[in-house]
Every structure is written in structure tokens, then in C-alpha cells.
Motif scaffolding. Structure first.
Motif, mmCIF file in Angstrom:
data_model
loop_
_atom_site.group_PDB
_atom_site.id
_atom_site.type_symbol
_atom_site.label_atom_id
_atom_site.label_comp_id
_atom_site.label_asym_id
_atom_site.label_seq_id
_atom_site.Cartn_x
_atom_site.Cartn_y
_atom_site.Cartn_z
ATOM 1 N N GLU A 52 0.833 -1.204 0.000
ATOM 2 C CA GLU A 52 0.000 0.000 0.000
ATOM 3 C C GLU A 52 0.865 1.251 0.000
ATOM 4 O OE1 GLU A 52 -2.896 -0.181 3.152
ATOM 5 O OE2 GLU A 52 -4.117 -1.620 2.051
ATOM 6 N N GLU A 53 1.966 1.238 0.730
ATOM 7 C CA GLU A 53 2.857 2.399 0.791
ATOM 8 C C GLU A 53 3.449 2.694 -0.590
ATOM 9 O OE1 GLU A 53 2.960 -0.220 2.898
ATOM 10 O OE2 GLU A 53 2.394 0.698 4.803
ATOM 11 N N GLN A 54 3.863 1.643 -1.306
ATOM 12 C CA GLN A 54 4.418 1.836 -2.647
ATOM 13 C C GLN A 54 3.360 2.390 -3.603
ATOM 14 O OE1 GLN A 54 5.744 -2.261 -2.983
ATOM 15 N NE2 GLN A 54 7.903 -1.601 -2.992
ATOM 16 N N MET A 55 2.150 1.852 -3.523
ATOM 17 C CA MET A 55 1.083 2.336 -4.390
ATOM 18 C C MET A 55 0.742 3.787 -4.061
ATOM 19 S SD MET A 55 -0.918 1.833 -6.963
ATOM 20 C CE MET A 55 -0.807 0.076 -7.256
ATOM 21 N N ALA A 56 0.638 4.094 -2.772
ATOM 22 C CA ALA A 56 0.295 5.467 -2.379
ATOM 23 C C ALA A 56 1.346 6.458 -2.881
ATOM 24 C CB ALA A 56 0.150 5.556 -0.860
ATOM 25 N N GLU A 57 2.623 6.122 -2.742
ATOM 26 C CA GLU A 57 3.674 7.031 -3.220
ATOM 27 C C GLU A 57 3.623 7.199 -4.733
ATOM 28 O OE1 GLU A 57 7.680 6.623 -1.830
ATOM 29 O OE2 GLU A 57 7.011 6.245 0.229
ATOM 30 N N THR A 58 3.357 6.117 -5.437
ATOM 31 C CA THR A 58 3.236 6.200 -6.894
ATOM 32 C C THR A 58 2.086 7.114 -7.281
ATOM 33 O OG1 THR A 58 4.161 3.990 -7.170
ATOM 34 C CG2 THR A 58 2.822 4.839 -8.994
ATOM 35 N N ILE A 59 0.960 6.958 -6.614
ATOM 36 C CA ILE A 59 -0.195 7.813 -6.899
ATOM 37 C C ILE A 59 0.146 9.261 -6.564
ATOM 38 C CG2 ILE A 59 -2.578 8.354 -6.215
ATOM 39 C CD1 ILE A 59 -2.965 5.269 -5.882
ATOM 40 N N GLY A 60 0.871 9.496 -5.472
ATOM 41 C CA GLY A 60 1.270 10.851 -5.109
ATOM 42 C C GLY A 60 2.120 11.518 -6.172
ATOM 43 N N VAL A 61 3.102 10.798 -6.693
ATOM 44 C CA VAL A 61 3.948 11.345 -7.762
ATOM 45 C C VAL A 61 3.096 11.639 -8.994
ATOM 46 C CG1 VAL A 61 5.833 10.819 -9.376
ATOM 47 C CG2 VAL A 61 6.074 10.249 -6.949
ATOM 48 N N THR A 62 2.177 10.745 -9.306
ATOM 49 C CA THR A 62 1.319 10.920 -10.478
ATOM 50 C C THR A 62 0.424 12.145 -10.325
ATOM 51 O OG1 THR A 62 1.326 8.522 -10.721
ATOM 52 C CG2 THR A 62 -0.282 9.741 -12.021
#
Length: 159
Positions: free
Chosen positions: A122-132
Motif C-alpha cells: 500500500e505504501e508503494q502504491m500510495a507514493e506512486t499515486i502521489g507522484v502521479t
């Protein structure tokens, strides 16, 4: 009503919808419907699994007309989404970011499922979404929460 959710906050969240009210009850923004809230409500939008399944029949039909195109796409897909210098999960995260940027619901569903299957956290997905969201602005701030919901759905299913 998930189509008319409200908030007294200055900034909308995915669960608030697109209607924002001032403390006096007057709307500040009324720009549309909230796909995340609609999905949670059990409304017209199905689960993200359904997003993938709904294109199945048309895809099968097109494969009959375009076998070389689909074979080539499948070969490329297999070559790209395997571990290499980047892990397969990292590659799925990149694909999720592009899917959010393009506003492609089917791509969001497919690659969040792939990310969940490949052990993305979840942390990896959240950070990816944040960058996007940072790179993509407003449209990504709409599709980002949708990708988050899709990922959580698939993560629950695939661990």
C-alpha cells in the motif's frame, strides 16, 4: 446519495465527491459525480474486476480479426512485465501511473491488479499515486483515488 456528497472542508477528498459547501450551505463547486463514492454505494459502477471482465467479449472478437496484433501485444507484455533491472512490481507501478495520467479505467484496473499480484505494498502504491498527482495535476487527482480503490480491492483478493 453518492452523486451529491458534500463536505465543509476547503479541499475535496475522494470520499467527499465533487460538491463542496461553504459553512453557510452554499455550494462552491459542483462539477460532477464521484466514481469512487458511486462504486462504494453499490451503484451503477461495478467492481474493478467487472471493469476488466466487461471488455472480454469485444477483445475475443477482435482477436479473431487481428490475431497478429494481439499475439504481438501479448509477447511484448510478457517481455516487459517480468523481473529485470526493475522488479515486475515496479513496472506495474509505472503502468499504474501512466494509466492514471491517461484516465484509462480499464488500464487502472488491469495494472492495479497486476501490482497486487506482484506484492506491491500500500505504501508503494500510495507514493506512486502521489507522484502521479503531482505530475498530472487535476485529472490525476481524480483518477488517483480510483486507482487506490482498485488496488485495495485487488490487494484484498490477491494479498
Amino acid at each position: 446519495d453518492p452523486l451529491r456528497t458534500t463536505s465543509h472542508e476547503a479541499t475535496p477528498r475522494a470520499t467527499d465527491g465533487f460538491r463542496i459547501q461553504r459553512s453557510n450551505g452554499m455550494p462552491m463547486v459542483a462539477t460532477g459525480w464521484n466514481p469512487v463514492a458511486l462504486r462504494r454505494s453499490g451503484g451503477a459502477m461495478g467492481e474493478y474486476q467487472d471493469e476488466i471482465k466487461k471488455i472480454g467479449p469485444a477483445t475475443q472478437e477482435l482477436r479473431e480479426y487481428l490475431p497478429e496484433v494481439y499475439e504481438g501485444f501479448a509477447t511484448t507484455y510478457r517481455a516487459v512485465y517480468r523481473d529485470g533491472a526493475l522488479s515486475a512490481g515496479t513496472k506495474e507501478l509505472i503502468a499504474v501511473a501512466i494509466a492514471i495520467s491517461k484516465g484509462c479505467k480499464g488500464c487502472i484496473a488491469s495494472h492495479t491488479r497486476g501490482a497486487a499480484r506482484k506484492g506491491v505494498t500500500e505504501e508503494q502504491m500510495a507514493e506512486t499515486i502521489g507522484v502521479t498527482i503531482q505530475m498530472g495535476g487535476g485529472p490525476s487527482s481524480i483518477y488517483g483515488p480510483e486507482a487506490w480503490e482498485a488496488f485495495k480491492e485487488f490487494k484484498e483478493r490477491y494479498g
